[in-house]
Design a protein around this motif. Structure first.
Motif, PDB file in Angstrom:
ATOM      1  N   LEU A 429       0.830  -1.203   0.000  1.00  0.00           N
ATOM      2  CA  LEU A 429       0.000   0.000   0.000  1.00  0.00           C
ATOM      3  C   LEU A 429       0.866   1.255   0.000  1.00  0.00           C
ATOM      4  O   LEU A 429       1.757   1.421   0.826  1.00  0.00           O
ATOM      5  N   ILE A 430       0.583   2.163  -0.923  1.00  0.00           N
ATOM      6  CA  ILE A 430       1.231   3.476  -0.967  1.00  0.00           C
ATOM      7  C   ILE A 430       0.377   4.461  -0.176  1.00  0.00           C
ATOM      8  O   ILE A 430      -0.841   4.552  -0.391  1.00  0.00           O
ATOM      9  N   ILE A 431       0.986   5.184   0.766  1.00  0.00           N
ATOM     10  CA  ILE A 431       0.296   6.217   1.533  1.00  0.00           C
ATOM     11  C   ILE A 431       1.060   7.526   1.350  1.00  0.00           C
ATOM     12  O   ILE A 431       2.245   7.605   1.680  1.00  0.00           O
ATOM     13  N   THR A 432       0.399   8.531   0.779  1.00  0.00           N
ATOM     14  CA  THR A 432       1.022   9.832   0.604  1.00  0.00           C
ATOM     15  C   THR A 432       0.145  10.910   1.231  1.00  0.00           C
ATOM     16  O   THR A 432      -1.023  10.678   1.557  1.00  0.00           O
ATOM     17  N   MET A 433       0.719  12.094   1.400  1.00  0.00           N
ATOM     18  CA  MET A 433      -0.005  13.249   1.925  1.00  0.00           C
ATOM     19  C   MET A 433       0.385  14.480   1.124  1.00  0.00           C
ATOM     20  O   MET A 433       1.491  14.553   0.598  1.00  0.00           O
ATOM     21  N   ALA A 434      -0.523  15.470   1.105  1.00  0.00           N
ATOM     22  CA  ALA A 434      -0.242  16.730   0.421  1.00  0.00           C
ATOM     23  C   ALA A 434      -0.650  17.900   1.312  1.00  0.00           C
ATOM     24  O   ALA A 434      -1.572  18.657   0.980  1.00  0.00           O
ATOM     25  N   PRO A 435       0.007  18.068   2.434  1.00  0.00           N
ATOM     26  CA  PRO A 435      -0.360  19.170   3.329  1.00  0.00           C
ATOM     27  C   PRO A 435       0.051  20.521   2.755  1.00  0.00           C
ATOM     28  O   PRO A 435       0.962  20.620   1.931  1.00  0.00           O
ATOM     29  N   GLN A 436      -0.620  21.581   3.209  1.00  0.00           N
ATOM     30  CA  GLN A 436      -0.212  22.921   2.862  1.00  0.00           C
ATOM     31  C   GLN A 436       1.071  23.279   3.623  1.00  0.00           C
ATOM     32  O   GLN A 436       1.407  22.658   4.624  1.00  0.00           O
ATOM     33  N   THR A 437       1.766  24.310   3.156  1.00  0.00           N
ATOM     34  CA  THR A 437       3.025  24.701   3.802  1.00  0.00           C
ATOM     35  C   THR A 437       2.819  24.985   5.277  1.00  0.00           C
ATOM     36  O   THR A 437       3.605  24.562   6.126  1.00  0.00           O
ATOM     37  N   LEU A 438       1.736  25.677   5.602  1.00  0.00           N
ATOM     38  CA  LEU A 438       1.475  26.038   6.987  1.00  0.00           C
ATOM     39  C   LEU A 438       1.304  24.808   7.870  1.00  0.00           C
ATOM     40  O   LEU A 438       1.629  24.829   9.059  1.00  0.00           O
ATOM     41  N   ASP A 439       0.793  23.705   7.291  1.00  0.00           N
ATOM     42  CA  ASP A 439       0.531  22.489   8.070  1.00  0.00           C
ATOM     43  C   ASP A 439       1.807  21.783   8.519  1.00  0.00           C
ATOM     44  O   ASP A 439       1.746  20.879   9.360  1.00  0.00           O
ATOM     45  N   MET A 440       2.960  22.148   7.927  1.00  0.00           N
ATOM     46  CA  MET A 440       4.205  21.438   8.224  1.00  0.00           C
ATOM     47  C   MET A 440       5.271  22.363   8.803  1.00  0.00           C
ATOM     48  O   MET A 440       6.462  22.074   8.748  1.00  0.00           O
ATOM     49  N   GLN A 441       4.851  23.477   9.401  1.00  0.00           N
ATOM     50  CA  GLN A 441       5.812  24.415   9.971  1.00  0.00           C
ATOM     51  C   GLN A 441       6.398  23.921  11.286  1.00  0.00           C
ATOM     52  O   GLN A 441       7.470  24.342  11.702  1.00  0.00           O
ATOM     53  N   SER A 442       5.697  23.024  11.962  1.00  0.00           N
ATOM     54  CA  SER A 442       6.161  22.498  13.255  1.00  0.00           C
ATOM     55  C   SER A 442       5.706  21.060  13.383  1.00  0.00           C
ATOM     56  O   SER A 442       4.617  20.700  12.936  1.00  0.00           O
ATOM     57  N   ASN A 443       6.515  20.237  14.053  1.00  0.00           N
ATOM     58  CA  ASN A 443       6.103  18.845  14.257  1.00  0.00           C
ATOM     59  C   ASN A 443       5.032  18.710  15.332  1.00  0.00           C
ATOM     60  O   ASN A 443       4.631  17.602  15.677  1.00  0.00           O
ATOM     61  N   GLN A 444       4.568  19.853  15.875  1.00  0.00           N
ATOM     62  CA  GLN A 444       3.430  19.842  16.780  1.00  0.00           C
ATOM     63  C   GLN A 444       2.116  20.080  16.043  1.00  0.00           C
ATOM     64  O   GLN A 444       1.044  19.950  16.622  1.00  0.00           O
ATOM     65  N   ALA A 445       2.194  20.457  14.774  1.00  0.00           N
ATOM     66  CA  ALA A 445       0.988  20.660  13.974  1.00  0.00           C
ATOM     67  C   ALA A 445       0.341  19.312  13.669  1.00  0.00           C
ATOM     68  O   ALA A 445       1.011  18.270  13.592  1.00  0.00           O
ATOM     69  N   ALA A 446      -0.987  19.323  13.476  1.00  0.00           N
ATOM     70  CA  ALA A 446      -1.745  18.075  13.344  1.00  0.00           C
ATOM     71  C   ALA A 446      -1.270  17.232  12.168  1.00  0.00           C
ATOM     72  O   ALA A 446      -1.093  16.011  12.287  1.00  0.00           O
ATOM     73  N   TYR A 447      -1.057  17.850  11.004  1.00  0.00           N
ATOM     74  CA  TYR A 447      -0.640  17.094   9.823  1.00  0.00           C
ATOM     75  C   TYR A 447       0.739  16.470  10.041  1.00  0.00           C
ATOM     76  O   TYR A 447       1.000  15.320   9.663  1.00  0.00           O
ATOM     77  N   PHE A 448       1.639  17.248  10.661  1.00  0.00           N
ATOM     78  CA  PHE A 448       2.986  16.735  10.934  1.00  0.00           C
ATOM     79  C   PHE A 448       2.905  15.575  11.924  1.00  0.00           C
ATOM     80  O   PHE A 448       3.601  14.558  11.780  1.00  0.00           O
ATOM     81  N   GLN A 449       2.051  15.712  12.933  1.00  0.00           N
ATOM     82  CA  GLN A 449       1.892  14.628  13.911  1.00  0.00           C
ATOM     83  C   GLN A 449       1.342  13.366  13.246  1.00  0.00           C
ATOM     84  O   GLN A 449       1.751  12.248  13.588  1.00  0.00           O
ATOM     85  N   LEU A 450       0.424  13.552  12.297  1.00  0.00           N
ATOM     86  CA  LEU A 450      -0.085  12.386  11.567  1.00  0.00           C
ATOM     87  C   LEU A 450       1.034  11.711  10.802  1.00  0.00           C
ATOM     88  O   LEU A 450       1.168  10.476  10.827  1.00  0.00           O
ATOM     89  N   ALA A 451       1.859  12.511  10.117  1.00  0.00           N
ATOM     90  CA  ALA A 451       2.969  11.935   9.345  1.00  0.00           C
ATOM     91  C   ALA A 451       3.921  11.161  10.254  1.00  0.00           C
ATOM     92  O   ALA A 451       4.337  10.046   9.928  1.00  0.00           O
ATOM     93  N   LEU A 452       4.247  11.734  11.390  1.00  0.00           N
ATOM     94  CA  LEU A 452       5.163  11.043  12.314  1.00  0.00           C
ATOM     95  C   LEU A 452       4.493   9.830  12.950  1.00  0.00           C
ATOM     96  O   LEU A 452       5.148   8.821  13.217  1.00  0.00           O
ATOM     97  N   GLY A 453       3.184   9.926  13.179  1.00  0.00           N
ATOM     98  CA  GLY A 453       2.469   8.822  13.801  1.00  0.00           C
ATOM     99  C   GLY A 453       2.377   7.584  12.932  1.00  0.00           C
ATOM    100  O   GLY A 453       2.201   6.476  13.442  1.00  0.00           O
ATOM    101  N   ILE A 454       2.476   7.756  11.603  1.00  0.00           N
ATOM    102  CA  ILE A 454       2.445   6.596  10.702  1.00  0.00           C
ATOM    103  C   ILE A 454       3.749   6.513   9.910  1.00  0.00           C
ATOM    104  O   ILE A 454       3.778   5.957   8.808  1.00  0.00           O
ATOM    105  N   LYS A 455       4.808   7.030  10.473  1.00  0.00           N
ATOM    106  CA  LYS A 455       6.087   7.086   9.764  1.00  0.00           C
ATOM    107  C   LYS A 455       6.522   5.719   9.257  1.00  0.00           C
ATOM    108  O   LYS A 455       7.129   5.595   8.187  1.00  0.00           O
TER     109      LYS A 455
END
Length: 580
Positions: A429-455
């Protein structure tokens, strides 16, 4: 003194000498016997016999049959109360080191629970009794001390959970010879699973499979002596592992009666980190990704099969929310696009996906988009998202899913949903994401946390380096979009924040018309890739390190690129092939 002998029943009921038993008594006796033989007289059933119901109460088989909260429990070989094993559990922070086991019982029956313990503030109890849950404890047991409690089950109770626990901030406690005695339930403990085998490995995960056990309702998977998963089927995905490391796994079967002993162990060695190892998704080391429009918007309308092979990965945009069910998604060829292409159908799209597979391209289903409002915010919606998305992947032949929810994500529940899809589809299974720039400014942001949570199962993050204006880079300096510095300083945030280089790609517009702002010529993208991977062709910002495994680039979109003769994809994909 010899025990008294019971009365001689035969002598007590003997007929006095000289008297004959009346014929009517003999007849009645024979009739009763015949009726009993025919099943016409209900004979009283004996009460269920008391039995030992705890599995592995002496911890001779490690923690088999037991679940300890937060991995706080471990088997030890000393000190023990009897045998060769005991339990040691250590309260940590807000965890009281609760170790439990669920067993099958009879309704409306009496039970006695005991355990030998050692330590401070140790509790023994039972929950789910159907009457009054019980607990007993000792504040200090310098040596082995026996704890005992009793309870009666309710009229409909068929299982109870017995447990031991310590207390917050207290030292580790010891337990041994845990027992629950009473009538056993009607369900029997399942047999030990067989056929455990490693079915796949990645750098950070292992796939396991085994033969299903009759009567089992769940399976506990152990890494060494730590339970790492509980599943209902006969397969499991074990994430969060270390690359190039050997692990040992075993599995136990369970139902309401208890848990079996563990299977024979198997070993698995994870692969090397990043795409240098065999990638189960089938994607190459460097990837050029493009979004394909399932709608009409003024760009070039394309059949999916018309996407050139300069694109390794194509995201079909978009699956949308099914407004009748929270978390559900739906997809089909847009009617407007169908008309524009002269009658393009779902069947045509499925055939085109097969054609692309034959050319070595991968196709995934993108969920959301700018106006997408798929809500995954609790366990029910996560399960609905997983089931509906999995069904669409299988129906159309998609290779994976892309999360492009510009209205926010829940890291917890979306991660749950994506792991459920992965469990159904497997390591390909391929899993990708396309967050906006603002969503990845900090690893405390929700999108960044999702990425790290399923790293461990995440393939690529295609952050949108456009429509963002001026942003801070990883060096805390401001950079305006539209140049090499903006691309490299923003990518650096993801790389320093915890994502692997092979999980980071640069998302850019295909033309100036494809986005409100942020377009850069393909050569700028190529320079940014060189700067990140090799330290070459940088602008004024030069990263303190390089990331040779940087994955590639993404563009919005294939259709806009087509209006410019595929100038972007042709240039970047050719450059990716020259990178080491």
């Amino acid at each position: 003194m010899a025990p008294k002998r019971p009365p001689n029943t035969r002598a007590a009921q003997a007929v006095p000498r000289g008297r004959r038993t009346p014929r009517r008594f003999v007849t009645a006796l024979l009739t009763a016997c015949a009726m009993a033989s025919a099943g016409l007289i209900a004979l009283a059933s004996p009460a269920p016999a008391a039995a030992e119901l705890v599995v592995n109460g002496g911890f001779e088989s490690g923690l088999s049959g037991w679940t300890c909260s937060g991995g706080t429990g471990s088997p030890v070989t000393g000190p023990v109360h009897s045998g060769t094993g005991a339990l040691k559990a250590t309260p940590v922070g807000g965890d009281n080191a609760r170790c439990s086991q669920t067993v099958a019982v009879q309704p409306d029956s009496e039970y006695t629970e005991t355990a030998w313990v050692q330590g401070s503030y140790i509790y023994l109890g039972a929950t789910g009794t159907g009457t009054t849950d019980v607990s007993t404890w000792t504040s200090s047991a310098a040596g082995w001390q026996k704890l005992t409690t009793t309870f009666r089950t309710g009229a409909r109770t068929t299982s109870v959970t017995i447990h031991l626990n310590g207390w917050y901030g207290q030292p580790a406690y010891l337990a041994d010879d845990v027992s629950l005695v009473g009538p056993g339930g009607s369900t029997t403990i399942p047999a030990v699973p067989t056929g455990l085998a490693v079915t796949g490995t990645t750098a950070r995960g292992v796939s396991l499979g085994w033969t299903a056990v009759p009567g089992a309702t769940a399976y506990d998977v152990y890494r060494a002596d730590t339970k790492v998963a509980t599943v209902t089927g006969s397969t499991a995905e074990i994430p969060g592992l270390t690359p190039e490391t050997t692990y040992t796994f075993s599995v136990a079967a369970s139902n309401s009666a208890g848990t079996s002993a563990r299977s024979a162990p198997v070993t698995a060695t994870t692969g090397p980190d990043g795409p240098t190892g065999q990638d189960p998704t089938g994607l190459p080391k460097r990837v050029m990704t493009g979004y394909w429009h399932n709608f009409v918007n003024g760009s070039t309308n394309l059949r999916l099969r018309d996407v050139p092979t300069s694109y390794n990965l194509v995201a079909v945009a978009f699956a949308e929310a099914d407004r009748t069910r929270w978390g559900a998604v739906t997809f089909g060829v847009d009617p407007g696009l169908s008309t524009a292409l002269g009658g393009y159908t779902d069947a045509d799209l499925k055939a085109d996906i097969a054609t692309m597979h034959a050319r070595g391209q991968k196709v995934i289903l993108s969920v959301g988009g700018e106006l997408g409002a798929v809500w995954v915010g609790d366990n029910a919606s996560a399960a609905m998202f997983a089931s509906t998305t999995t069904a669409l992947l299988r129906e159309f032949g998609f290779d994976g899913v892309d999360i492009d929810l510009e209205n926010g994500v829940s890291p917890t529940y979306m991660a749950t949903a994506l792991r459920a899809i992965r469990a159904q589809i497997g390591t390909s299974l391929i899993i990708t994401m396309a967050p906006q720039t603002l969503d990845m400014q900090s690893n405390q942001a929700a999108y960044f946390q999702l990425a790290l949570g399923i790293k461990d199962i995440l393939t690529i993050v295609h952050m949108q380096y456009y429509n963002s204006g001026t942003m801070f880079g990883c060096d805390q300096k401001l950079y305006a979009q539209g140049g090499v510095d903006f691309l490299t300083a923003q990518a650096c945030i993801q790389l320093q924040g915890g994502l692997r280089p092979d999980q980071v790609a640069l998302g850019v517009p295909a033309t100036g018309r494809a986005a409100g702002s942020g377009y850069v010529p393909p050569g700028v993208v190529n320079n940014a890739l060189d700067c990140l991977a090799l330290g070459n062709n940088c602008g004024s910002y030069r990263p303190t390190t390089t990331w040779p495994g940087i994955r590639g680039a993404m563009t919005w979109s294939v259709n806009w690129d087509a209006t410019a003769g595929y100038g972007l994809a042709n240039s970047i994909s050719a450059h990716l092939r020259t990178m080491p």
